[in-house]
Motif scaffolding. Structure first.
Motif, short mmCIF file in Angstrom:
data_model
loop_
_atom_site.label_atom_id
_atom_site.label_comp_id
_atom_site.label_asym_id
_atom_site.label_seq_id
_atom_site.Cartn_x
_atom_site.Cartn_y
_atom_site.Cartn_z
N PRO A 273 -43.11 -138.18 76.31
CA PRO A 273 -42.36 -138.94 77.33
C PRO A 273 -43.23 -139.62 78.38
N SER A 274 -44.37 -139.01 78.71
CA SER A 274 -45.19 -139.62 79.75
C SER A 274 -46.11 -140.71 79.20
N LYS A 275 -46.27 -140.75 77.90
CA LYS A 275 -47.21 -141.71 77.32
C LYS A 275 -46.56 -142.82 76.50
N CYS A 276 -45.29 -142.69 76.26
CA CYS A 276 -44.63 -143.71 75.47
C CYS A 276 -44.44 -144.97 76.33
N VAL A 277 -43.84 -145.97 75.77
CA VAL A 277 -43.70 -147.24 76.47
C VAL A 277 -42.99 -147.05 77.82
N VAL A 278 -41.91 -146.30 77.80
CA VAL A 278 -41.16 -146.08 79.03
C VAL A 278 -41.99 -145.27 80.02
N GLY A 279 -42.70 -144.28 79.49
CA GLY A 279 -43.56 -143.46 80.34
C GLY A 279 -44.61 -144.29 81.05
N GLU A 280 -45.19 -145.24 80.32
CA GLU A 280 -46.20 -146.09 80.95
C GLU A 280 -45.59 -146.88 82.10
N ALA A 281 -44.37 -147.34 81.89
CA ALA A 281 -43.71 -148.12 82.94
C ALA A 281 -43.54 -147.29 84.21
N TYR A 282 -43.44 -146.00 84.02
CA TYR A 282 -43.30 -145.11 85.18
C TYR A 282 -44.66 -144.63 85.68
N GLY A 283 -45.72 -145.25 85.21
CA GLY A 283 -47.05 -144.84 85.64
C GLY A 283 -47.47 -143.57 84.92
N PHE A 284 -47.18 -143.49 83.64
CA PHE A 284 -47.49 -142.34 82.80
C PHE A 284 -46.89 -141.07 83.38
N ASP A 285 -45.64 -141.17 83.64
CA ASP A 285 -44.91 -140.06 84.23
C ASP A 285 -43.63 -139.85 83.42
N SER A 286 -43.21 -138.61 83.32
CA SER A 286 -42.03 -138.35 82.49
C SER A 286 -40.80 -138.03 83.33
N SER A 287 -40.86 -138.32 84.61
CA SER A 287 -39.75 -137.98 85.50
C SER A 287 -38.43 -138.65 85.11
N TYR A 288 -38.55 -139.77 84.40
CA TYR A 288 -37.33 -140.50 84.01
C TYR A 288 -36.42 -139.70 83.10
N GLU A 289 -37.01 -138.73 82.42
CA GLU A 289 -36.20 -137.89 81.53
C GLU A 289 -35.03 -137.27 82.28
N GLN A 290 -35.28 -136.88 83.51
CA GLN A 290 -34.22 -136.31 84.32
C GLN A 290 -33.47 -137.38 85.11
N GLU A 291 -34.21 -138.42 85.45
CA GLU A 291 -33.63 -139.37 86.40
C GLU A 291 -32.83 -140.51 85.79
N CYS A 292 -33.13 -140.87 84.58
CA CYS A 292 -32.40 -141.99 84.00
C CYS A 292 -32.12 -141.78 82.52
N ASP A 293 -30.87 -141.56 82.22
CA ASP A 293 -30.46 -141.35 80.83
C ASP A 293 -30.82 -142.53 79.96
N GLU A 294 -30.61 -143.69 80.52
CA GLU A 294 -30.86 -144.92 79.77
C GLU A 294 -32.33 -145.02 79.36
N CYS A 295 -33.20 -144.79 80.31
CA CYS A 295 -34.63 -144.84 80.01
C CYS A 295 -35.00 -143.78 78.99
N ASN A 296 -34.42 -142.62 79.15
CA ASN A 296 -34.69 -141.54 78.23
C ASN A 296 -34.30 -141.93 76.80
N THR A 297 -33.09 -142.44 76.67
CA THR A 297 -32.61 -142.86 75.35
C THR A 297 -33.49 -143.97 74.78
N LEU A 298 -33.80 -144.94 75.62
CA LEU A 298 -34.61 -146.07 75.16
C LEU A 298 -35.99 -145.58 74.74
N GLY A 299 -36.52 -144.62 75.48
CA GLY A 299 -37.83 -144.07 75.16
C GLY A 299 -37.90 -143.52 73.75
N TRP A 300 -36.88 -142.80 73.35
CA TRP A 300 -36.88 -142.21 72.01
C TRP A 300 -36.70 -143.26 70.93
N ARG A 301 -36.05 -144.31 71.29
CA ARG A 301 -35.81 -145.35 70.29
C ARG A 301 -37.10 -146.00 69.79
#
Ligand SMILES: [Zn+2]
Length: 114
Positions: free
Chosen positions: A52-80
């Motif tokens: 989660p911290s290194k995928c495309v979405v993670g990079e957008a968050y500055g290599f952080d995985s906090s979005y997993e809790q904070e945004c369902d949409e980002c989380n879903t998109l990340g796995w896609r």
């Protein structure tokens, strides 16, 4: 996607993957074909897309995985992204990028990043 229109006001310019996640943008741009399955590069991409911290979405968050809790949409998109990569669909990856960028521009676009 490229080819910046001078008609677009700078402030309203839609952020591109280059703005949001430059490392992945560069990779996806350079590799016209996805890495050969089970090659060293393939594994590298695979592991990073699976983190989660290194995928495309993670990079957008500055290599952080906090979005997993904070945004369902980002989380879903990340796995896609990981899924599209596994099925080796360049087209799906492009779609993922576009979906993510739309969401990012709409919901997470920082007011000022400079
Ligand atoms: Zn989000």
């Amino acid at each position: 996607m490229d080819g910046k229109s001078s008609l677009v006001e700078p402030l309203k310019r839609r952020l591109t993957l280059d703005d949001v996640a430059p490392k992945w943008a560069k990779r996806l741009e350079q590799e016209k074909k996805l890495p050969f399955p089970l090659s060293l590069k393939w594994f590298k991409w695979y592991f990073e897309l699976d983190m989660p911290s290194k995928c495309v979405v993670g990079e957008a968050y500055g290599f952080d995985s906090s979005y997993e809790q904070e945004c369902d949409e980002c989380n879903t998109l990340g796995w896609r992204f990981g899924h599209s990569f596994l099925v080796r669909s360049r087209l799906e990856l492009e779609t993922d990028v576009q979906n993510f960028l739309s969401h990012w521009n709409e919901k997470h676009r920082p007011i000022d990043r400079s």
